[in-house]
Each structure stands twice: as C-alpha cells, then as structure tokens.
Enzyme design. Structure first.
Site, PDB file in Angstrom:
ATOM      1  N   CYS A   1       3.010 -11.984  68.166  1.00 50.76           N
ATOM      2  CA  CYS A   1       3.634 -13.252  68.875  1.00 50.76           C
ATOM      3  C   CYS A   1       4.363 -14.075  67.811  1.00 50.76           C
ATOM      4  CB  CYS A   1       2.600 -14.233  69.357  1.00 50.76           C
ATOM      5  SG  CYS A   1       3.424 -15.719  70.401  1.00 50.76           S
TER       6      CYS A   1
ATOM      7  N   CYS B   1      -0.156 -13.734  65.442  1.00 52.30           N
ATOM      8  CA  CYS B   1       0.769 -14.933  65.653  1.00 52.30           C
ATOM      9  C   CYS B   1       1.416 -15.326  64.350  1.00 52.30           C
ATOM     10  CB  CYS B   1       0.223 -16.142  66.459  1.00 52.30           C
ATOM     11  SG  CYS B   1      -0.919 -15.789  67.796  1.00 52.30           S
TER      12      CYS B   1
ATOM     13  N   CYS C   1       1.291 -33.450  63.563  1.00 53.13           N
ATOM     14  CA  CYS C   1       1.414 -32.297  63.010  1.00 53.13           C
ATOM     15  C   CYS C   1       1.471 -32.536  61.495  1.00 53.13           C
ATOM     16  CB  CYS C   1       2.809 -31.403  63.053  1.00 53.13           C
ATOM     17  SG  CYS C   1       2.894 -30.064  62.239  1.00 53.13           S
TER      18      CYS C   1
ATOM     19  N   CYS D   1       4.488 -17.791  75.959  1.00 55.78           N
ATOM     20  CA  CYS D   1       3.085 -18.443  75.591  1.00 55.78           C
ATOM     21  C   CYS D   1       3.501 -20.071  75.325  1.00 55.78           C
ATOM     22  CB  CYS D   1       2.771 -17.759  74.145  1.00 55.78           C
ATOM     23  SG  CYS D   1       1.227 -18.754  73.599  1.00 55.78           S
TER      24      CYS D   1
ATOM     25  N   CYS E   1       6.928 -34.430  64.618  1.00 58.51           N
ATOM     26  CA  CYS E   1       5.978 -34.211  65.435  1.00 58.51           C
ATOM     27  C   CYS E   1       4.731 -35.227  64.909  1.00 58.51           C
ATOM     28  CB  CYS E   1       5.448 -32.928  65.831  1.00 58.51           C
ATOM     29  SG  CYS E   1       7.036 -31.996  66.403  1.00 58.51           S
TER      30      CYS E   1
ATOM     31  N   ARG F   1      -6.070 -19.909  76.262  1.00 53.58           N
ATOM     32  CA  ARG F   1      -6.619 -19.769  74.963  1.00 53.58           C
ATOM     33  C   ARG F   1      -7.178 -21.091  74.297  1.00 53.58           C
ATOM     34  NH1 ARG F   1      -2.027 -17.868  72.074  1.00 53.58           N
ATOM     35  NH2 ARG F   1      -2.371 -16.101  73.122  1.00 53.58           N
TER      36      ARG F   1
ATOM     37  N   CYS G   1       8.641 -29.644  57.157  1.00 50.54           N
ATOM     38  CA  CYS G   1       9.259 -29.525  58.184  1.00 50.54           C
ATOM     39  C   CYS G   1      10.094 -30.893  58.439  1.00 50.54           C
ATOM     40  CB  CYS G   1       8.523 -29.288  59.381  1.00 50.54           C
ATOM     41  SG  CYS G   1       9.289 -29.156  60.908  1.00 50.54           S
TER      42      CYS G   1
END
Ligand code: SF4
Length: 370
Positions: A142, A109, A72, A202, A69, A272, A65
C-alpha cells in the site's frame, strides 16, 4: 435481541444503519458495551471469520512536511522530537518492509510525509515497490504519499502497488479545524483517483481530535459512500509540539464504540485498528479484535507501538488467527528472530517464559510491586 443486533441484522441484509442508529451506538452507555461489541462481532465474523490481517508501516520519508495537519507530528513547525529523514533508498525500503513481513505482515504500507509526490518521487517509489514485489510477490503493498496528481495513481498501479491510502480523517464540516493547507475535497479526489486507477482504496479516520459524535458519523458515512476496501481507525497520539498536544478525549470504551459504529456502517470493509490503540484502548485492546479484522504490527510512523511479539500473543490469546500464518508455516517460513515465538517450538517453553520468580517486596530490600 439487543437494539444493536437489529443494526447488525440490517447490515447482514445489506441495509445501512440510519444516522440515528449510528449516533445511538456512540451514545450508548458502558452497561451496553458488550452488547455493542457482540453485535459488531457478528458482522466481523460473517465477513472475516476470526482472521486478523497484519499490516506493517514503513515511514519512507519522515518529518518536515509543509502541510499543517494539527494532529500530525510531521507537520510544518512541529516541535515533536520525531525522526526526520528524506526518502529511504530502495534497499532500505526493502529491508524495513521485509522486517514486517518476517513478523507476519501480509501488507506493507509505504508512507511518505508531504503534501504529495512529484513525478520524480513516483519514480523512486515505483522503483522500490517493483524491487520489493520481485522478492515478495505475495505481499501486498500500500502506498501513502499524500495528494496525487494526474497519472500518478496509474503509475503506482502499473508498478505492482496493491492499494493507496489517503484518510478523510474527519467530517467535511470539521476539516478546517484540523488542517488549513489543504481541503477535505482534495482528499476525496485522491481516494477517487486511486480507485479509478485500479488501486484498492484505503481511507479512514482519526478520533480524539475535537470532533463531535456527528462528525464521526459523518465521516463513517462519507467513507461508506467511497466504498473503500479498508478503513483504518486511528486514535489521536497527542504529541508534544503539535497543536493537539495534551488532548486526551478518549476512553477505552469510547474507542470501542467508535470502532463498532464504523463496522456497522462499513460492515464488509477491512476495518483496521490503527495508530493510538495501545495508549487509548490500553488493557481493552483484545476486545477490539472482536470488531476489527486488521491491525498494524509493531510501530507506527513516528511513535513506537507495543512489541510485535505482544501483538501476536494478544491475537492468539483472544482466540483469533493471523491471516496467512498457516500458509506461511506450510511454506516453511520461520517466525522472525526476536519474536516471542522464535525458537520456541514447544508451547511449554513459551509458557515457561511467563513465570518469573519474585525478587522484590516482602523478604527483600527492593520496593514492592504496587
Ligand atoms: S498528515 Fe501528511 S500531509 Fe498532513 S502534516 Fe502529516 S505528513 Fe503532512
């Protein structure tokens, strides 16, 4: 009646807790932990009974990516030894997602690393979602693809996508400490766009990333202001090779207090229990089921969770039921091959598996189990 029951009573009457009350939940001591959980359970039971919704993650594009972040393992420059691959093909997406469905998941998801999708990426994802929905019309999908551009949420909705996930992660104040390549406001915009397009919003948070109690309360209230249908609560998985490697700031008790605070502030949302539950809650995981009404089955995006069979056993042992399981059984669906219950119709057979004759320690040459 405890001071936490007062918060639960207010929530049942449709009244938000005050900031001070939310902070007091986080600051409460271990002697009050069961009081906190019992009060949160009243809300969980009121809105969701004893049902647990199972969700299943499929990483449809992993690693590499360009965003940074800090928490991550897929970030730019990550030294974490995670799987890296580009977009899965439609049949690969379907096969992975259906493995989760076979394990009992009622929502899959589909998650892709990256800042956000191009329109061509949306083409490929909507194709996969359309094909999956054709085969699994009752399973919710999702999508979690990062920041959305104009019109993309509408295209996802038109393809049969149920929900869109984009986490706020932490407070607006703390956001620049965990990411420099995009802003908190970008995340709010994407959740808003998804909601406006008719996708079920979400959005959740990550705890254990250097935040204060105030940050946690801020993000819980910010989420409430967006009125998400589901709120995943992650606990940092501190991968080696990321800036937050080695950060173990959470205890099982603190995780439970965080979950309860989120429940008090978002009483009717699907809260969740998400990434990091096994490594941070450890043996206290079943207690969390009294607060949350939803978990991920099996593995996470880049790390392994406990076996799906252990998740199902934990839910049953704690006295909860898997959402949709009864309907699936009535429809004649069989438990997935490899799960603990597969092929074990009589309960006694399943119990039998738990009894292992000792072959180590006293009377043997093998080390004792100590
Ligand atoms: S959280 Fe998403 S946007 Fe941020 S680095 Fe990881 S994959 Fe990229």
């Amino acid at each position: 009646m405890t001071r936490f029951d007062v918060i639960a009573d207010k929530a049942l009457a449709g009244e938000l807790p005050t900031r001070d009350e939310a902070l007091a939940v986080l600051a409460s001591g271990d002697d009050e932990l069961l009081d906190v959980i019992a009060a949160a359970f009243r809300l969980r039971r009121h809105f969701f009974g004893r049902r647990v919704k199972l969700n299943y993650l499929v990483n449809i594009k992993s690693g590499l990516c360009p965003e940074d972040c800090f928490y991550c393992s897929q970030r730019v420059g990550s030294g974490a030894d995670v799987l890296k691959y580009s977009w899965l093909k439609t049949d690969e997406v379907i096969a992975s997602a259906e493995a989760g469905v076979a394990g009992g998941a009622r929502r899959v998801c589909l998650v892709a690393s990256g800042r956000g999708p191009t329109d061509k990426d949306i083409d490929r994802v909507t194709t996969a979602i359309g094909a999956f929905k054709e085969r699994n019309p009752d399973v919710e999908v999702c999508a979690c693809l990062g920041l959305l551009s104009s019109g993309q949420a509408e295209r996802l909705a038109a393809a049969g996508t149920t929900a869109y996930n984009h986490n706020l992660n932490t407070s607006g104040e703390h956001y620049a400490d965990i990411c420099t390549t995009h802003e908190y406001a970008d995340r709010v915009s994407t959740v808003t766009a998804a909601k406006e397009a008719g996708l079920s919003p979400c959005s959740g948070l990550i705890a254990g990333i250097g935040e204060t109690d105030e940050d946690l309360v801020d993000v819980a209230f910010a989420l409430r202001a967006m009125d998400p249908d589901s709120v995943p609560v992650n606990f940092l998985i501190p991968f080696d090779g990321t800036p937050l490697a080695g950060q173990w700031q959470l205890t099982p008790q603190r995780c439970l207090r965080i979950l309860a605070m989120v429940r008090f502030v978002n009483p009717s949302a699907e809260v969740r229990l998400a990434g990091g539950r096994e490594i941070h809650l450890r043996t206290l995981q079943p207690l969390a089921l009294h607060v949350v009404n939803s978990i991920f089955l099996g593995d996470y995006l880049t790390s392994e969770g406990q076996p799906g069979a252990a998740d199902l056993a934990m839910i049953a042992d704690a006295g909860f039921t898997v959402e949709g399981a009864q309907a699936a059984q009535e429809a004649g669906e069989q438990p997935a091959a490899g799960t603990r219950t597969a092929g074990l119709a009589p309960q006694e057979t399943a119990h039998q598996e738990l009894v292992q004759v000792r072959r180590r320690g006293a009377g043997t040459t093998l080390p004792a189990n100590t």
